[in-house]
Design a protein around this motif. Sequence first.
Motif, PDB file in Angstrom:
ATOM      1  N   ASP A  45       0.841  -1.200   0.000  1.00 59.55           N
ATOM      2  CA  ASP A  45       0.000   0.000   0.000  1.00 59.55           C
ATOM      3  C   ASP A  45       0.876   1.249   0.000  1.00 59.55           C
ATOM      4  O   ASP A  45       2.046   1.196   0.369  1.00 59.55           O
ATOM      5  CB  ASP A  45      -0.891  -0.002   1.251  1.00 59.55           C
ATOM      6  N   PHE A  46       0.325   2.348  -0.448  1.00 56.79           N
ATOM      7  CA  PHE A  46       0.890   3.694  -0.347  1.00 56.79           C
ATOM      8  C   PHE A  46       2.078   3.973  -1.275  1.00 56.79           C
ATOM      9  O   PHE A  46       2.224   5.091  -1.762  1.00 56.79           O
ATOM     10  CB  PHE A  46       1.302   4.028   1.093  1.00 56.79           C
ATOM     11  N   ASN A  47       2.965   3.007  -1.465  1.00 59.07           N
ATOM     12  CA  ASN A  47       4.180   3.241  -2.250  1.00 59.07           C
ATOM     13  C   ASN A  47       4.170   2.424  -3.531  1.00 59.07           C
ATOM     14  O   ASN A  47       3.428   1.448  -3.664  1.00 59.07           O
ATOM     15  CB  ASN A  47       5.422   2.878  -1.428  1.00 59.07           C
ATOM     16  N   ILE A  48       5.006   2.829  -4.474  1.00 58.21           N
ATOM     17  CA  ILE A  48       5.178   2.078  -5.707  1.00 58.21           C
ATOM     18  C   ILE A  48       6.627   1.606  -5.793  1.00 58.21           C
ATOM     19  O   ILE A  48       7.532   2.216  -5.207  1.00 58.21           O
ATOM     20  CB  ILE A  48       4.808   2.930  -6.943  1.00 58.21           C
ATOM     21  N   PRO A  49       6.831   0.474  -6.502  1.00 59.70           N
ATOM     22  CA  PRO A  49       5.836  -0.308  -7.240  1.00 59.70           C
ATOM     23  C   PRO A  49       5.001  -1.189  -6.311  1.00 59.70           C
ATOM     24  O   PRO A  49       5.468  -1.601  -5.255  1.00 59.70           O
ATOM     25  CB  PRO A  49       6.698  -1.164  -8.172  1.00 59.70           C
ATOM     26  N   SER A  50       3.785  -1.452  -6.721  1.00 62.22           N
ATOM     27  CA  SER A  50       2.933  -2.368  -5.968  1.00 62.22           C
ATOM     28  C   SER A  50       3.392  -3.795  -6.205  1.00 62.22           C
ATOM     29  O   SER A  50       4.076  -4.096  -7.199  1.00 62.22           O
ATOM     30  CB  SER A  50       1.477  -2.218  -6.397  1.00 62.22           C
ATOM     31  N   VAL A  51       3.014  -4.693  -5.320  1.00 64.85           N
ATOM     32  CA  VAL A  51       3.368  -6.105  -5.493  1.00 64.85           C
ATOM     33  C   VAL A  51       2.800  -6.663  -6.796  1.00 64.85           C
ATOM     34  O   VAL A  51       3.529  -7.315  -7.565  1.00 64.85           O
ATOM     35  CB  VAL A  51       2.903  -6.932  -4.277  1.00 64.85           C
ATOM     36  N   PRO A  52       1.517  -6.437  -7.119  1.00 62.97           N
ATOM     37  CA  PRO A  52       1.013  -6.955  -8.396  1.00 62.97           C
ATOM     38  C   PRO A  52       1.781  -6.426  -9.602  1.00 62.97           C
ATOM     39  O   PRO A  52       2.020  -7.163 -10.567  1.00 62.97           O
ATOM     40  CB  PRO A  52      -0.447  -6.485  -8.414  1.00 62.97           C
ATOM     41  N   ALA A  53       2.181  -5.147  -9.566  1.00 62.66           N
ATOM     42  CA  ALA A  53       2.912  -4.580 -10.698  1.00 62.66           C
ATOM     43  C   ALA A  53       4.265  -5.255 -10.873  1.00 62.66           C
ATOM     44  O   ALA A  53       4.693  -5.541 -11.996  1.00 62.66           O
ATOM     45  CB  ALA A  53       3.101  -3.077 -10.496  1.00 62.66           C
ATOM     46  N   VAL A  54       4.944  -5.545  -9.773  1.00 64.86           N
ATOM     47  CA  VAL A  54       6.238  -6.225  -9.860  1.00 64.86           C
ATOM     48  C   VAL A  54       6.062  -7.634 -10.405  1.00 64.86           C
ATOM     49  O   VAL A  54       6.831  -8.088 -11.267  1.00 64.86           O
ATOM     50  CB  VAL A  54       6.933  -6.261  -8.487  1.00 64.86           C
ATOM     51  N   LEU A  55       5.045  -8.334  -9.938  1.00 60.75           N
ATOM     52  CA  LEU A  55       4.814  -9.705 -10.403  1.00 60.75           C
ATOM     53  C   LEU A  55       4.480  -9.727 -11.898  1.00 60.75           C
ATOM     54  O   LEU A  55       4.957 -10.597 -12.633  1.00 60.75           O
ATOM     55  CB  LEU A  55       3.694 -10.345  -9.582  1.00 60.75           C
ATOM     56  N   GLU A  56       3.662  -8.789 -12.332  1.00 56.62           N
ATOM     57  CA  GLU A  56       3.332  -8.709 -13.763  1.00 56.62           C
ATOM     58  C   GLU A  56       4.583  -8.441 -14.588  1.00 56.62           C
ATOM     59  O   GLU A  56       4.795  -9.046 -15.652  1.00 56.62           O
ATOM     60  CB  GLU A  56       2.304  -7.606 -14.003  1.00 56.62           C
ATOM     61  N   SER A  57       5.440  -7.562 -14.102  1.00 59.15           N
ATOM     62  CA  SER A  57       6.672  -7.235 -14.818  1.00 59.15           C
ATOM     63  C   SER A  57       7.606  -8.437 -14.902  1.00 59.15           C
ATOM     64  O   SER A  57       8.197  -8.712 -15.959  1.00 59.15           O
ATOM     65  CB  SER A  57       7.365  -6.066 -14.132  1.00 59.15           C
ATOM     66  N   LEU A  58       7.726  -9.163 -13.796  1.00 60.75           N
ATOM     67  CA  LEU A  58       8.595 -10.349 -13.789  1.00 60.75           C
ATOM     68  C   LEU A  58       8.071 -11.395 -14.772  1.00 60.75           C
ATOM     69  O   LEU A  58       8.846 -12.009 -15.518  1.00 60.75           O
ATOM     70  CB  LEU A  58       8.681 -10.931 -12.379  1.00 60.75           C
ATOM     71  N   ALA A  59       6.771 -11.605 -14.769  1.00 63.91           N
ATOM     72  CA  ALA A  59       6.188 -12.591 -15.679  1.00 63.91           C
ATOM     73  C   ALA A  59       6.408 -12.176 -17.132  1.00 63.91           C
ATOM     74  O   ALA A  59       6.713 -13.015 -17.996  1.00 63.91           O
ATOM     75  CB  ALA A  59       4.703 -12.756 -15.387  1.00 63.91           C
ATOM     76  N   ALA A  60       6.263 -10.885 -17.424  1.00 63.21           N
ATOM     77  CA  ALA A  60       6.461 -10.394 -18.786  1.00 63.21           C
ATOM     78  C   ALA A  60       7.899 -10.577 -19.258  1.00 63.21           C
ATOM     79  O   ALA A  60       8.150 -10.751 -20.455  1.00 63.21           O
ATOM     80  CB  ALA A  60       6.072  -8.916 -18.854  1.00 63.21           C
ATOM     81  N   GLU A  61       8.834 -10.569 -18.322  1.00 66.56           N
ATOM     82  CA  GLU A  61      10.245 -10.773 -18.656  1.00 66.56           C
ATOM     83  C   GLU A  61      10.581 -12.244 -18.886  1.00 66.56           C
ATOM     84  O   GLU A  61      11.665 -12.566 -19.356  1.00 66.56           O
ATOM     85  CB  GLU A  61      11.135 -10.258 -17.530  1.00 66.56           C
ATOM     86  N   GLY A  62       9.675 -13.133 -18.491  1.00 69.57           N
ATOM     87  CA  GLY A  62       9.949 -14.555 -18.627  1.00 69.57           C
ATOM     88  C   GLY A  62      10.469 -15.212 -17.365  1.00 69.57           C
ATOM     89  O   GLY A  62      10.859 -16.396 -17.387  1.00 69.57           O
ATOM     90  N   VAL A  63      10.464 -14.484 -16.245  1.00 68.41           N
ATOM     91  CA  VAL A  63      10.851 -15.085 -14.967  1.00 68.41           C
ATOM     92  C   VAL A  63       9.855 -16.174 -14.613  1.00 68.41           C
ATOM     93  O   VAL A  63       8.650 -16.024 -14.830  1.00 68.41           O
ATOM     94  CB  VAL A  63      10.912 -14.002 -13.861  1.00 68.41           C
ATOM     95  N   ARG A  64      10.362 -17.291 -14.062  1.00 71.42           N
ATOM     96  CA  ARG A  64       9.469 -18.383 -13.664  1.00 71.42           C
ATOM     97  C   ARG A  64       9.345 -18.522 -12.149  1.00 71.42           C
ATOM     98  O   ARG A  64       8.260 -18.785 -11.632  1.00 71.42           O
ATOM     99  CB  ARG A  64       9.975 -19.713 -14.246  1.00 71.42           C
TER     100      ARG A  64
END
Length: 246
Positions: A45-64
Motif C-alpha cells: 500500500d501507499f508506495n510504488i511499485p505495488s506487489v502486483p505490478a512487480v509480479l506482472e513485470s517479472l512474468a512479462a520478462e519470462g521469470v518463472r
Amino acid sequence: MTSRPVLLVIAHGSRDPRHAATVHALVRRVRARRPGLRVETGFLDFNIPSVPAVLESLAAEGVRDVVALPLLLTRAFHAKADIPAVLREAPARLRIRQAEVLGPSPLLTAALERRLYEAGLTPTDKSSTGVVLASAGSTDPEAIAVIAEIAREWRHTGWCAVRPAFASASLPRTEDAVRELRALGCARVAVAPYVLAPGFLPDRIARGAAEADVLADVLGPAPEVARVLLERYDEARVPVLAALGA
C-alpha cells in the motif's frame, strides 16, 4: 544449471517517506551481501511499485520462479491473509513460494542490541538497564505471544529486566512499560523499537519513550536484518529447486 529464484521483498508501505527509504536501504544491503541475486521490492500500500505490478513485470520478462518474502517481524494478518491473497492473483506462469516472516531470530535480537549500543549503552550497562521491547502491536494472539517470548528470552542474556510493549492494538503501551521498569528499580531504562522502518507507529513508540534514558533507532538496514532476509530466502528456495530437480 537452474537459475536462482528472484527474491521479491514485500513491504507494507507508508505515507511517511522514511519508510520506503529505509526499505530500499535494507534491500541495497541484501544485494551487496549476495551479488548476483536479483532482488526486487514491492509494496502492499501507499508506495510504488505495488506487489502486483512487480509480479506482472517479472512474468512479462519470462521469470518463472519467485520467493516472496514478507518484510514483517511476526506472523500476523498481513502474513496470513493480505500477502497470500495478493500472491494468488499473480500471473499463472510464475511459481511463487512465500518465505517465512523475519522473526523471531537471534540475529534480530543482535540487531536490537546493536541499536541500543549505537544509542549510547555499553555491554557493561546491561545488568543495571531495563529494556522495553516496543513493537507495533497486533490483534493476533500468535504475534503478541511471540513478542512476549522474545522479551523473556532476551532478559536471560543479562539485562536487568525486559518488558514487551505495543504501539497499538495491545497493552501495555511503551510509556507504561518504562514506568514499570523504573518501579522495579532498574538504574536506567532503554526503549528498543522492534520495528523495521520509521512511520506512524514507530513515532508513537518514540513519544512513549519520553521518560526513558535511551531510545534506540529502528532496526532498519542493520546487517543482521539483511542476513535474516537471506536466511529466509534460502529456506524457501530449497523446495523450489528440489521441485525443479536442481
